[in-house]
Design an enzyme around this catalytic site. Structure first.
Site, PDB file in Angstrom:
ATOM      1  N   CYS A  79      -6.462 -12.555  -1.932  1.00  0.00           N
ATOM      2  CA  CYS A  79      -6.666 -11.242  -1.314  1.00  0.00           C
ATOM      3  C   CYS A  79      -6.484 -10.141  -2.367  1.00  0.00           C
ATOM      4  O   CYS A  79      -7.240 -10.080  -3.326  1.00  0.00           O
ATOM      5  CB  CYS A  79      -5.751 -11.059  -0.105  1.00  0.00           C
ATOM      6  SG  CYS A  79      -6.245  -9.676   0.960  1.00  0.00           S
ATOM      7  N   HIS A 185      -7.441 -15.129   3.213  1.00  0.00           N
ATOM      8  CA  HIS A 185      -6.094 -15.700   3.131  1.00  0.00           C
ATOM      9  C   HIS A 185      -6.147 -17.179   3.493  1.00  0.00           C
ATOM     10  O   HIS A 185      -6.205 -17.525   4.676  1.00  0.00           O
ATOM     11  CB  HIS A 185      -5.158 -14.984   4.103  1.00  0.00           C
ATOM     12  CG  HIS A 185      -4.784 -13.605   3.679  1.00  0.00           C
ATOM     13  ND1 HIS A 185      -3.712 -13.357   2.844  1.00  0.00           N
ATOM     14  CD2 HIS A 185      -5.327 -12.405   3.965  1.00  0.00           C
ATOM     15  CE1 HIS A 185      -3.613 -12.056   2.636  1.00  0.00           C
ATOM     16  NE2 HIS A 185      -4.580 -11.455   3.303  1.00  0.00           N
ATOM     17  N   GLU A 187      -3.752 -19.235   3.464  1.00  0.00           N
ATOM     18  CA  GLU A 187      -2.524 -19.578   4.201  1.00  0.00           C
ATOM     19  C   GLU A 187      -2.610 -19.208   5.679  1.00  0.00           C
ATOM     20  O   GLU A 187      -1.775 -19.641   6.476  1.00  0.00           O
ATOM     21  CB  GLU A 187      -1.311 -18.905   3.539  1.00  0.00           C
ATOM     22  CG  GLU A 187      -1.140 -17.425   3.794  1.00  0.00           C
ATOM     23  CD  GLU A 187      -2.000 -16.520   2.919  1.00  0.00           C
ATOM     24  OE1 GLU A 187      -1.776 -15.294   2.952  1.00  0.00           O
ATOM     25  OE2 GLU A 187      -2.898 -17.038   2.219  1.00  0.00           O
TER      26      GLU A 187
END
Length: 203
Positions: A79, A185, A187
């Site tokens: 990001c 992202h 994650e």
């Protein structure tokens, strides 16, 4: 061993938890003198470009990050961390970046949108990927989670490994040798995101 760079501008716990789900221990590292001791670095980031560079500068991390990249070891920017890899950003003025990848960071240009869209670009969107080990064996539909108002403008086509459409096509993943960046992202991107991180582990 993989280190997650702690410069007070990232979702460190969520990134570390994602690696833990893959059975991989990581270290949250705030000491730049230790960067060279790791096999790989993760540069996360949430917030404004200028603030992030100031945090890196205050913590004497800029040169150690450049030295790590020059060593040939793999670095992954996530990001805002991806945007910091570039030469400059126009976010709230002009700011110099790490300069590891040629290009700059620009705001979404809503005048180019074919339909009214909200900014920031937030939510699930598809990434169209080039052949690269980071994307090996991903699901055919590469949907990932995005949250951003600015995007990179990559100077060299050969550095672009992922593209996404939001009003118009923009670069959403880059790789310049061992320096890699991804705008969404991983994650927060469930199965596909974890698979990307697993591929990064295996580089």
């Amino acid at each position: 061993m993989i280190a997650i760079v702690d410069y007070n501008m990232g979702n460190l716990a969520s990134v570390q938890n994602a690696f833990a789900k893959l059975g991989k221990d990581t270290v949250v590292e705030s000491d730049p003198s230790k960067f060279k001791d790791y096999d790989k670095l993760i540069l996360p980031g949430v917030g404004a470009f200028g603030d992030a560079m100031e945090h890196l500068r205050e913590r004497n991390m800029i040169e150690p990050l450049k030295e790590f990249a020059a060593s040939g070891k793999y670095m992954l920017g996530i990001c805002l961390g991806m945007q910091l890899l570039f030469e400059s950003s126009e976010e709230f003025g002009q700011h110099e970046g790490l300069g590891l990848i040629k290009g700059n960071v620009k705001a979404f240009d809503s005048t180019k949108f074919s339909e009214p869209l909200k900014i920031p670009h937030m939510g699930w969107n598809r990434m169209f990927t080039s052949e690269h080990p980071l994307f090996e064996n991903l699901d055919e539909e590469h949907y990932l989670y995005f949250v951003h108002t600015y995007h990179v403008n990559c100077a060299n086509e050969t550095d672009i490994i992922g593209r996404t459409d939001y009003g118009y096509e923009f670069t959403s993943a880059v790789a310049h040798g061992n320096v890699i960046g991804i705008q969404p992202h991983p994650e927060k991107s469930h199965k596909n995101g974890l698979h990307i991180l697993e591929n990064f582990i295996n580089l």
